[in-house]
Enzyme design. Structure first.
Site, PDB file in Angstrom:
ATOM      1  N   TYR A 181       0.831  -1.208   0.000  1.00 24.73           N
ATOM      2  CA  TYR A 181       0.000   0.000   0.000  1.00 24.73           C
ATOM      3  C   TYR A 181       0.863   1.254   0.000  1.00 24.73           C
ATOM      4  O   TYR A 181       0.626   2.199  -0.771  1.00 24.73           O
ATOM      5  CB  TYR A 181      -0.928   0.002   1.216  1.00 24.73           C
ATOM      6  CG  TYR A 181      -1.808   1.240   1.276  1.00 24.73           C
ATOM      7  CD1 TYR A 181      -2.797   1.457   0.324  1.00 24.73           C
ATOM      8  CD2 TYR A 181      -1.628   2.194   2.273  1.00 24.73           C
ATOM      9  CE1 TYR A 181      -3.603   2.598   0.358  1.00 24.73           C
ATOM     10  CE2 TYR A 181      -2.430   3.330   2.323  1.00 24.73           C
ATOM     11  CZ  TYR A 181      -3.407   3.530   1.366  1.00 24.73           C
ATOM     12  OH  TYR A 181      -4.190   4.667   1.404  1.00 24.73           O
ATOM     13  N   LYS A 185       1.020   4.346  -2.800  1.00 23.58           N
ATOM     14  CA  LYS A 185       0.791   5.761  -2.482  1.00 23.58           C
ATOM     15  C   LYS A 185       2.011   6.614  -2.812  1.00 23.58           C
ATOM     16  O   LYS A 185       1.868   7.779  -3.202  1.00 23.58           O
ATOM     17  CB  LYS A 185       0.411   5.898  -1.010  1.00 23.58           C
ATOM     18  CG  LYS A 185      -0.921   5.266  -0.641  1.00 23.58           C
ATOM     19  CD  LYS A 185      -2.109   6.058  -1.191  1.00 23.58           C
ATOM     20  CE  LYS A 185      -2.718   5.540  -2.427  1.00 23.58           C
ATOM     21  NZ  LYS A 185      -3.868   6.358  -2.901  1.00 23.58           N
ATOM     22  N   THR A 218     -12.988   6.244   6.955  1.00 26.22           N
ATOM     23  CA  THR A 218     -13.715   5.676   5.824  1.00 26.22           C
ATOM     24  C   THR A 218     -13.671   4.167   5.967  1.00 26.22           C
ATOM     25  O   THR A 218     -13.044   3.627   6.875  1.00 26.22           O
ATOM     26  CB  THR A 218     -13.072   6.081   4.486  1.00 26.22           C
ATOM     27  OG1 THR A 218     -11.813   5.412   4.347  1.00 26.22           O
ATOM     28  CG2 THR A 218     -12.854   7.586   4.418  1.00 26.22           C
TER      29      THR A 218
END
Length: 320
Positions: A181, A185, A218
């Site tokens: 991840y 990014k 989120t």
């Protein structure tokens, strides 16, 4: 135009966007679910891009309950499938110029999986899918003198580089979902800054900027960790996020400021102004040293062109 230090900026300062077309990826949930309706509220014609036609329809209904006159167009787009990207862009050709592209969609902390095209899932979705989408939309972005907002994360600081090897090749060593991840990014920021350099050199009226939401509540982490059915770690992290993170509305503010602040220079990166950039009003922040590595960015660009078959100039090439 510059922004120095924390600001008091809020979405109320978004200018009138009537006559402007925005495309938001990941518009059916999380930050996209906040960003898309806010752009529509200020008059933009918003293309809601997401993987599921059903969820896109639900998102459009939610927005229209609050804003009956909202100008919304659903667009089925799976960033983990380059054929889906090609089909989606072919559909947008009828829309005319694109004034704003928000590269927001993503996956986080997924198990070791591959995209339809054989890429590691997180790099393939978060970076390569958006690389192909932006490249294929470039003629429409140029026609609209458009702005591209690429959404990164503070997790880009967790890695110091990324391998410039075939993204279809098997992973060497043990797979780490968080390292993968972080690499995706970092790739987002390398792409944002390299796109800015390239459109400047080409004299194109396109602005490339970036943003990150800080630590926002989120469902991204929960969704990623649920892909392999491991509910306990995901549930713990999800609960902790709900306790300490800022809201999705707060997390979306740097994205909205990056998307709409008049005169924002290319290469600008926005994030929360609070300690650790976890939360707070949006302000200019600074990418890591690795993200500013121009040699690494150029290498990633060349790798991305080979992997996706999309080249940007003079116009995106279609290998089909």
């Amino acid at each position: 135009m510059t922004v120095a230090g924390p600001t008091t900026w809020t979405p109320a300062e978004i200018p009138d966007l009537t006559g402007r077309r925005a495309l938001v990826t990941g518009a059916t949930g999380g930050l996209g679910e906040v960003t898309a309706p806010e752009l529509a509220r200020h008059g933009a014609s918003v293309v809601l891009a997401g993987r599921s036609a059903e969820r896109l329809d639900q998102a459009a209904r939610r927005i229209r309950r609050m804003q009956p006159a909202a100008d919304l167009t659903p667009l089925v787009l799976d960033l983990a499938d380059l054929d889906s990207v090609r089909r989606a862009v072919a559909q947008t050709a009828a829309y005319g110029p694109v004034h704003l592209l928000v590269n927001n969609a993503g996956v986080m902390a997924t198990p070791q999986r591959r995209t339809v095209d054989g890429f590691e899932l997180q790099l393939g979705t978060n970076h390569l899918g958006h690389f192909a989408l932006t490249g294929r939309l470039l003629p429409q972005l140029v026609a609209g003198e458009g702005r591209v907002v690429t959404v990164s994360s503070q997790m880009h600081r967790s890695v110091r580089s990324l391998p410039l090897t075939d993204p279809r090749a098997p992973e060497h060593g043990r797979y780490s979902r968080w390292r993968a991840y972080g690499r995706s990014k970092l790739a987002n920021l390398l792409f944002m800054l390299e796109l800015d350099r390239r459109v400047r050199r080409a004299g194109l009226a396109v602005t490339s900027v970036g943003a990150h939401p800080g630590y926002a509540a989120t469902n991204l982490t929960w969704s990623g960790m649920q892909l392999d059915g491991r509910s306990t770690p995901g549930a713990i992290l999800h609960a902790a996020t709900r306790l300490v993170a800022q809201s999705a509305e707060g997390g979306a503010q740097p994205l909205l400021m990056a998307a709409t602040l008049p005169g924002l220079p290319g290469g600008t990166y926005l994030g929360p102004s609070g300690p650790g950039e976890w939360r707070g009003t949006p302000t200019i922040v600074h990418p890591s040293r690795a993200a500013r590595d121009e040699q690494l960015a150029a290498g990633l660009w060349e790798l991305s062109e080979r992997a996706t078959g999309v080249t940007y100039l003079p116009w995106p090439a279609d290998p089909s």
